[in-house]
Design an enzyme around this catalytic site. Sequence first.
Site, mmCIF file in Angstrom:
data_model
loop_
_atom_site.group_PDB
_atom_site.id
_atom_site.type_symbol
_atom_site.label_atom_id
_atom_site.label_comp_id
_atom_site.label_asym_id
_atom_site.label_seq_id
_atom_site.Cartn_x
_atom_site.Cartn_y
_atom_site.Cartn_z
ATOM 1 N N HIS A 113 -77.187 41.943 11.360
ATOM 2 C CA HIS A 113 -77.460 40.646 10.734
ATOM 3 C C HIS A 113 -78.245 39.777 11.712
ATOM 4 C CE1 HIS A 113 -74.594 40.810 7.239
ATOM 5 N NE2 HIS A 113 -74.082 41.761 7.989
ATOM 6 N N GLY A 131 -73.845 42.370 2.826
ATOM 7 C CA GLY A 131 -72.759 42.105 1.885
ATOM 8 C C GLY A 131 -72.058 43.428 1.668
ATOM 9 N N GLU A 132 -71.888 43.816 0.440
ATOM 10 C CA GLU A 132 -71.254 45.108 0.144
ATOM 11 C C GLU A 132 -72.226 45.867 -0.758
ATOM 12 O OE1 GLU A 132 -68.786 48.292 -0.582
ATOM 13 O OE2 GLU A 132 -69.506 47.033 -2.222
ATOM 14 N N SER A 133 -72.750 46.977 -0.251
ATOM 15 C CA SER A 133 -73.884 47.619 -0.931
ATOM 16 C C SER A 133 -73.548 48.116 -2.339
ATOM 17 C CB SER A 133 -74.437 48.761 -0.077
ATOM 18 O OG SER A 133 -73.430 49.683 0.244
ATOM 19 N N ILE A 165 -71.735 43.928 11.560
ATOM 20 C CA ILE A 165 -70.496 43.746 10.806
ATOM 21 C C ILE A 165 -70.331 44.926 9.848
ATOM 22 C CG2 ILE A 165 -69.176 42.258 9.238
ATOM 23 C CD1 ILE A 165 -71.067 39.933 10.164
ATOM 24 N N ARG A 166 -69.338 45.784 10.146
ATOM 25 C CA ARG A 166 -69.144 47.006 9.324
ATOM 26 C C ARG A 166 -70.502 47.626 8.994
ATOM 27 N NH1 ARG A 166 -64.648 48.370 7.133
ATOM 28 N NH2 ARG A 166 -65.424 48.867 5.076
ATOM 29 N N CYS A 177 -78.478 45.254 6.960
ATOM 30 C CA CYS A 177 -77.123 45.775 6.781
ATOM 31 C C CYS A 177 -76.950 46.398 5.387
ATOM 32 C CB CYS A 177 -76.088 44.696 7.098
ATOM 33 S SG CYS A 177 -74.513 45.396 7.553
ATOM 34 N N ARG A 224 -72.787 54.740 5.902
ATOM 35 C CA ARG A 224 -72.137 53.429 5.764
ATOM 36 C C ARG A 224 -70.991 53.289 6.767
ATOM 37 N NH1 ARG A 224 -70.207 52.310 -0.158
ATOM 38 N NH2 ARG A 224 -69.838 50.268 0.791
ATOM 39 N N GLU A 271 -79.774 37.171 10.895
ATOM 40 C CA GLU A 271 -79.703 35.787 10.385
ATOM 41 C C GLU A 271 -78.474 35.036 10.901
ATOM 42 O OE1 GLU A 271 -78.714 38.403 8.824
ATOM 43 O OE2 GLU A 271 -77.005 37.899 7.534
HETATM 44 N N1 GLN Z 1 -70.136 47.809 5.005
HETATM 45 C C1 GLN Z 1 -71.091 47.299 4.061
HETATM 46 C C2 GLN Z 1 -71.573 48.410 3.113
HETATM 47 O O1 GLN Z 1 -71.403 49.548 3.425
HETATM 48 C C3 GLN Z 1 -72.261 46.648 4.747
HETATM 49 C C4 GLN Z 1 -71.786 45.523 5.618
HETATM 50 C C5 GLN Z 1 -72.724 44.400 5.792
HETATM 51 O O2 GLN Z 1 -73.703 44.213 5.039
HETATM 52 N N2 GLN Z 1 -72.415 43.554 6.766
HETATM 53 O O3 GLN Z 1 -72.102 48.129 2.091
#
Ligand code: GLN
Length: 196
Positions: free
Chosen positions: A169, A46-48, A133-134, A78, A105, A171
């Site tokens: 990921h 997600g977004e940390s 993903i990112r 992630c 990150r 999952e």
């Molecule tokens: N870019 C997100 C972060 O730095 C992590 C991305 C992800 O969990 N797919 O938090």
Amino acid sequence: MKIGVLALQGAVAEHIRMVEMAGAEGVIIKKVEQLADIDGIILPGGESTTIGKLMRDYGFIEALRAFSAQGKPLFGTCAGLIVLANQVEGDNPVHLGLMDMTVQRNAFGRQRESFETTLDVKGISEPVRAVFIRAPLIKAVGPEVEVLSEYKGEIVAARQGHLLAVSYHPELTDDAQVHQYFATMVQQSKASSVQG
Ligand code: GLN
């Protein structure tokens, strides 16, 4: 055996599906009280920064540190990997700070924001499907941390005792091998805590 998935933000349902494919019961975790009922936990992507803030707001930082201190396994994917790390490069906060590693990150830049590949992972017999993903990278690890997988010479999976972290990921594929690996860690920790 019950494996929780922290459900503050991110890919929860997909992890529950994988946990069940690995033969354990998946539990959606929204409150700290639920931690008493599970044997291991997955911290999803997600977004940390957002996840870390929600963890603070709901008391999960202290509660998950206590969970870890009991030897119960945690698995970060992630953003969940970033949440586990004790050092994050740049001007970024540390969240749980449990795993002795330095994380960068969004380490793949714009060109390679999102891609799928196959990786060899130590302890897993077949190559693993992985969706990035990112994604973050593990730039350095402490002496207690075992590197499990690399992508183009950079660390993307690691383990420190009962802690497991992957940059990608697992999952979002049909490949449950990494969840199976984690389920085995949970099984072993449960067996040793019953005996001792
Ligand atoms: N870019 C997100 C972060 O730095 C992590 C991305 C992800 O969990 N797919 O938090």
